[in-house]
Scaffold this motif. Structure first.
Motif: not given
Length: 598
Positions: A101-105, A112-118, A122-124, A131-143
């Motif tokens: 039942g594992g879900r991967i993001a 598309n960063p908006q689709q990634e944030r969505k 959803s609870g992956p 590293p670059g994209r993960l830091r971006d989501h982290l700084e935006r509060g999405a991660l």
């Protein structure tokens, strides 16, 4: 199934994929002393590392259960250096944890960063990204990393080489101190050890790389060629091996474009892969290789990690890797999962010593051979055709009727000859190569010297790397000051504080006088010296002193000229006083030595 005790859902997933036994690295991470501990793992590419850390973090994710319930925050984070590797890891973990039942993001650049944030909302349970994209989501509060139980750094050495230290530190600083950190790397340089000391606690060191050859399932060959023959050698290597899938590694995007076009023109089914291609284009190229619509991929080092093509059996280093680690990572695209592969380095005559040193450093024993010629390729073609035609086949009535009609009109020998010709017509023609003889090597060395530059004089100017000297603006400056064209300037050697350049001896006096006149004409109060050099860089211009005496300039006055940046290269729209320095920009550059502030 020869796996230690693992959750039933993962065991079932492995069985479906045909995994009968664990690889060395997988066995090591499942040993009792490794359970629950931070790990530093040295493992060769293609050794099953993804499954290894997928199994290693199973206890942290599943606990005593065999399934993953919905989670608000991710439980595991996997960081990879490239999009291709992140996508590959995501695919592997998806089928490994699907029954649980594992879900991967997946979060990578080019998507598309908006689709990634969505997807993150959803609870992956597992997040995989660069590293670059993960830091971006982290700084935006999405991660939200506050619930992590395990962090995996895959190919950590490559991430540091690519300059991701700041991103990694920011991401790791945002994770709980109680999380496990699994660090996987093919090499263990000092920066990796420093990273481990900072972010790991009592880490267990696991090394599964052999002390002998860099990769036991890869056969290494080194082919010496004349520099103009490199592309012809590539063609003949592809024809000789006729690999089901081959990757050709180049150093730059421009070389990838050129070689891709050249091979297309010669009839190869080829795709290109470099940093200038979008993620969609990369996916299409890789899919073409998997579907066997293409058999050759021309790529930069962006493809050296994270690409897993089961049919890849040939790697050709068209341009020499920058170091032993890059050589191993490139070559590691083949010889995976117990399959055999071949890695070939194309070595210009003049660079053999450097390659020999690199191979010693990598502990690789390569066979030094000549590039296959037309006769060798035709011989291999005959063997492959015989093997193919002698295999049992099923024929229907129409095939039998056609065969009988052919036999009625042609002899068996004629039919066989026609069949051979039809088979050859589908393949590109081999190239004729210059024989690899001492005479050819001497001729190649001679071709490296530009006509008219056998007898030159070295000049010197007081500008070097510390003043941001760069051939792109030094060359126009020399031409403008000496009233010559770029074709009349030889080698340019830039040192820390000074630059040397060659001028053909017949033009030396004319150049010196023009440089002196242009300095006066520019009217600079504090000119930077341009002068004849008696020694040149590292004594490269031996005999300059004698030539100066012959020309009557040995005791002449010192010629000074000021590189006046305010006028150079006006045709390209440069602003006055600002030489082109793309690395440091407007603020980073230092002014030329001796120049007064305006």
């Amino acid at each position: 199934m020869n796996f230690p005790a693992i959750p039933p859902s993962l065991e079932a997933a492995l069985a479906e994929r045909g995994y009968a036994s664990a690889t060395p690295v997988q066995s090591e991470v499942m040993k009792p002393e490794a359970v629950g501990r931070d790990l530093v793992v040295s493992a060769q590419t293609g050794s099953g590392k993804t499954i290894a850390f997928g199994i290693a973090m199973a206890a942290d994710l599943l606990g005593d259960k065999d399934s993953l319930a919905f989670v608000e925050r991710p439980l595991a984070l996997v960081i990879a250096p490239t999009r291709e590797l992140a996508l590959q890891v995501s695919r592997e973990l998806d089928w490994l944890y699907r029954k649980a039942g594992g879900r991967i993001a997946t979060c990578v650049g080019g998507m598309n960063p908006q689709q990634e944030r969505k997807t993150l909302r959803s609870g992956p349970s597992i997040v995989v990204g660069t590293p670059g994209r993960l830091r971006d989501h982290l700084e935006r509060g999405a991660l939200d990393l506050s619930g992590l139980k395990a962090v995996v750094l895959d190919e950590a050495d490559e991430m540091l080489d690519m300059g991701f230290r700041e991103e990694l530190e920011e991401i790791l600083d945002a994770t709980p101190e109680t999380r496990r950190t699994l660090l996987f790397s093919a090499t263990m340089p000092r920066p990796i050890e420093a990273l481990a000391r900072r972010y790991q606690n009592d880490a267990l060191r696991i090394a599964t790389i052999s002390e002998g050859r860099g990769h036991g399932d890869i056969s290494y060959q080194a082919v010496t060629v004349s520099p103009p023959e490199i592309e012809n050698a590539v063609v003949n290597l592809l024809r000789y091996h006729e690999a089901e899938t081959a990757i050709l590694f180049c150093a730059t995007r421009e070389k990838v474009r050129h070689l891709h076009a050249t091979l297309q023109e010669r009839g190869f089914a080829v795709v290109a892969l470099s940093g200038e291609h979008s993620q969609s284009e990369r996916n299409q190229a890789l899919q073409a290789l998997r579907d066997r619509r293409a058999r050759v991929c021309v790529a930069t080092d962006v493809a050296a990690r994270g690409i897993d093509l089961p049919t890849l059996s040939l790697v050709v280093h068209v341009e020499i890797p920058r170091d032993a680690e890059t050589l191993q990572h490139r070559s590691g695209r083949t010889g995976r999962a117990g399959k055999k592969g071949t890695a070939v380095l194309i070595v210009p005559f003049s660079r053999r010593r450097r390659v020999e040193s690199m191979l010693r450093h990598a502990k690789i024993n390569a066979d030094w051979i000549d590039a296959p010629d037309r006769d060798a390729i035709k011989s291999r073609d005959r063997e492959r055709l015989l093997e193919k035609l002698l295999q049992p086949v099923e024929v229907d009535e129409g095939d039998t009727e056609l065969a009988e009609r052919l036999l009625a009109e042609r002899t068996p020998a004629q039919i066989a000859a026609m069949l051979v010709q039809a088979h050859r017509a589908t393949m590109p023609e081999p190239e004729d190569l210059i024989a690899n003889t001492p005479e050819a090597q001497r001729a190649a060395q001679k071709e490296r010297h530009r006509p008219g530059f056998d007898d030159t004089v070295w000049f010197r100017m007081e500008l070097g790397r510390r003043q941001n000297a760069d051939p792109r603006w030094i060359l126009p400056l020399i031409c403008r000051r000496g009233h010559i064209t770029r074709n009349e300037v030889g080698a340019i050697r830039i040192g820390p504080e000074e630059t040397y350049f060659q001028i053909p001896r017949p033009m030396a006096d004319k150049f010196a006088k023009a440089a002196a006149r242009s300095a006066v004409a520019d009217g600079d109060d504090d000119p930077v010296a341009i002068e004849l050099s008696e020694t040149g860089p590292r004594d490269a211009a031996k005999g300059n002193r004698k030539s100066l005496r012959r020309h009557g300039n040995a005791d002449g006055p010192r010629i000074k000229a000021k590189p006046s940046f305010k006028k150079f290269d006006k045709s390209k729209g440069k602003k006055s006083g600002k030489p082109d320095n793309p690395r440091k920009g407007a603020k980073g550059g230092r002014k030329p030595k001796g120049r007064k502030p305006s």
